[in-house]
Design an enzyme around this catalytic site. Structure first.
Site, PDB file in Angstrom:
ATOM      1  CB  SER A  82     -31.007  -1.709  -2.237  1.00 27.41           C
ATOM      2  OG  SER A  82     -32.212  -1.092  -1.893  1.00 27.41           O
ATOM      3  CE  LYS A 123     -32.501   1.316  -3.916  1.00 27.80           C
ATOM      4  NZ  LYS A 123     -32.524   1.778  -2.508  1.00 27.80           N
ATOM      5  CE1 TYR A 153     -35.726   1.558  -6.211  1.00 24.27           C
ATOM      6  CE2 TYR A 153     -37.937   1.102  -5.400  1.00 24.27           C
ATOM      7  CZ  TYR A 153     -36.587   1.295  -5.156  1.00 24.27           C
ATOM      8  OH  TYR A 153     -36.104   1.198  -3.878  1.00 24.27           O
ATOM      9  CE1 TYR A 162     -29.823   2.521   0.751  1.00 22.38           C
ATOM     10  CE2 TYR A 162     -29.410   0.413   1.812  1.00 22.38           C
ATOM     11  CZ  TYR A 162     -29.849   1.150   0.728  1.00 22.38           C
ATOM     12  OH  TYR A 162     -30.289   0.500  -0.356  1.00 22.38           O
ATOM     13  CB  VAL A 164     -34.259  -5.032   2.577  1.00 24.99           C
ATOM     14  CG1 VAL A 164     -33.962  -3.657   3.125  1.00 24.99           C
ATOM     15  CG2 VAL A 164     -35.161  -4.977   1.360  1.00 24.99           C
TER      16      VAL A 164
HETATM   17  O1  DON Z   1     -37.753   0.062  -2.273  1.00 27.49           O
HETATM   18  C1  DON Z   1     -37.653  -0.708  -1.366  1.00 27.49           C
HETATM   19  O2  DON Z   1     -37.979  -0.410  -0.226  1.00 27.49           O
HETATM   20  C2  DON Z   1     -37.030  -2.073  -1.648  1.00 27.49           C
HETATM   21  N1  DON Z   1     -37.495  -2.597  -2.862  1.00 27.49           N
HETATM   22  C3  DON Z   1     -35.523  -1.979  -1.699  1.00 27.49           C
HETATM   23  C4  DON Z   1     -34.965  -1.453  -0.435  1.00 27.49           C
HETATM   24  C5  DON Z   1     -33.619  -1.961  -0.100  1.00 27.49           C
HETATM   25  O3  DON Z   1     -33.181  -3.034  -0.470  1.00 27.49           O
HETATM   26  C6  DON Z   1     -32.882  -1.119   0.821  1.00 27.49           C
HETATM   27  N2  DON Z   1     -31.705  -1.806   1.220  1.00 27.49           N
HETATM   28  N3  DON Z   1     -31.103  -2.063   2.099  1.00 27.49           N
END
Ligand code: DON
Length: 312
Positions: free
Chosen positions: A71, A74, A196, A248, A266
């Site tokens: 993320s 993003k 994405y 978040y 993550v």
């Molecule tokens: O879309 C997802 O679930 C992952 N590719 C990215 C999520 C993420 O990194 C949330 N972060 N803390």
């Protein structure tokens, strides 16, 4: 607040000290396990890089080991979308903290398919749609952009990560189709999701990520190549969103403890900035219950505590 005394601190010693003090936290937390590529990393890894607008750089530990930025990316896609759509973007995605998990579906129905902010997954998928609908070669352009701002032309997507994200990405697909039903996704859903999952699968190290955030510490202009990627006003908005939504539903706790705008992923990375001074990336794969790196957030907390430098 930036104390002029602190700017000339012995940065390497401070970072080394943090590296020592962080050790008890490195085995805490839980590595993301929704795909094998994320699960198969050394949980105890810890890296940290601090880069300054004036060109100084300091690192510790596993700072040159590549990890999945997830993320954190993003921020790259939002920079692209923001430069394409300007303030029109905010008709399609909100600017409020969500107070819900980053992959929640529930809030989206209550709010008629308009995501709360660009950093929860639904918001990042709308942002992805804006890039896909406006860029010539969405993913290649974004990779080129990331290579440019990080100063590393070898940065690439981890293909296995990308395929796994795609294979197990049912919840993200659900979010995308759901928003399409509200008319908030213009392009083909598969193309949007490919973009994405693609940017989430970028593989980078702490130094790359820290350098890539430097334009946000310098009012939208990267100090190393003098290129303006966002206007000063857009950079201010991006940083405000990072502070309120970048970690978040733990954003309040992160702001309270750390006092820097930051973005987590993550994969265990967190990037954060002090406007006018520096950017930092920390990486440690063990996550807290909100999906933020446990040792990473602690290291940033130690950094602002020890140096007395934060945005406040
Ligand atoms: O879309 C997802 O679930 C992952 N590719 C990215 C999520 C993420 O990194 C949330 N972060 N803390």
């Amino acid at each position: 607040m930036v104390d002029s005394m602190a700017i000339d601190a012995d940065w390497q010693s401070i970072i080394n000290e943090i590296g020592q003090e962080i050790q008890p936290y490195q085995s805490a937390g839980k590595v993301a396990d929704y795909i094998p590529e994320l699960e198969n990393v050394k949980k105890e890894a810890f890296g940290m890089s601090v880069v300054f607008i004036d060109g100084r750089e300091f690192s510790f530990g596993d700072s040159d080991v590549n990890f999945s930025v997830q993320s954190i990316s993003k921020v790259y896609s939002l920079t692209k979308a923001f430069s394409f759509l300007k303030d029109e973007l905010w008709k399609r995605v909100g600017k409020e903290p969500s107070g819900n998990p980053f992959n929640s579906l529930i809030q989206l129905e209550h709010e008629n398919g308009k995501p709360r902010n660009p950093f929860i997954n639904a918001g990042a998928i709308v942002v992805a749609d804006c890039v896909v609908s406006n860029a010539n070669q969405p993913l290649n352009d974004t990779i080129d952009f990331v290579r440019e701002i990080s100063g590393n032309k070898n940065i690439a997507i981890n293909e296995d990560m990308f395929l796994s994200e795609k294979h197990f990405g049912h919840r993200n697909a659900a979010l995308a189709h759901f928003m399409k039903s509200y008319g908030n996704i213009e392009s083909d859903v598969e193309a949007v999701l490919n973009y994405y999952f693609g940017h989430c699968s970028l593989s980078m190290n702490c130094r790359d990520v820290a350098q890539s955030f430097l334009f946000l510490a310098n009012h939208g202009r990267h100090p190393y190549n003098n290129q303006e990627y966002l206007t000063a006003s857009q950079a201010k908005r991006m940083n405000s969103l990072l502070l309120t939504c970048g970690t978040y539903d733990a954003a309040g706790d992160f702001a309270f403890r750390v006092g820097m705008p930051g973005k987590s992923g993550v994969g265990g990375g967190i990037a954060a900035i002090i406007p006018g001074l520096l950017s930092i990336c920390v990486w440690s794969p063990g996550l807290d219950k909100y999906g933020n790196s446990l040792a990473g957030a602690k290291a940033l907390e130690l950094f602002t505590t020890k140096t007395g430098i934060s945005i406040f």
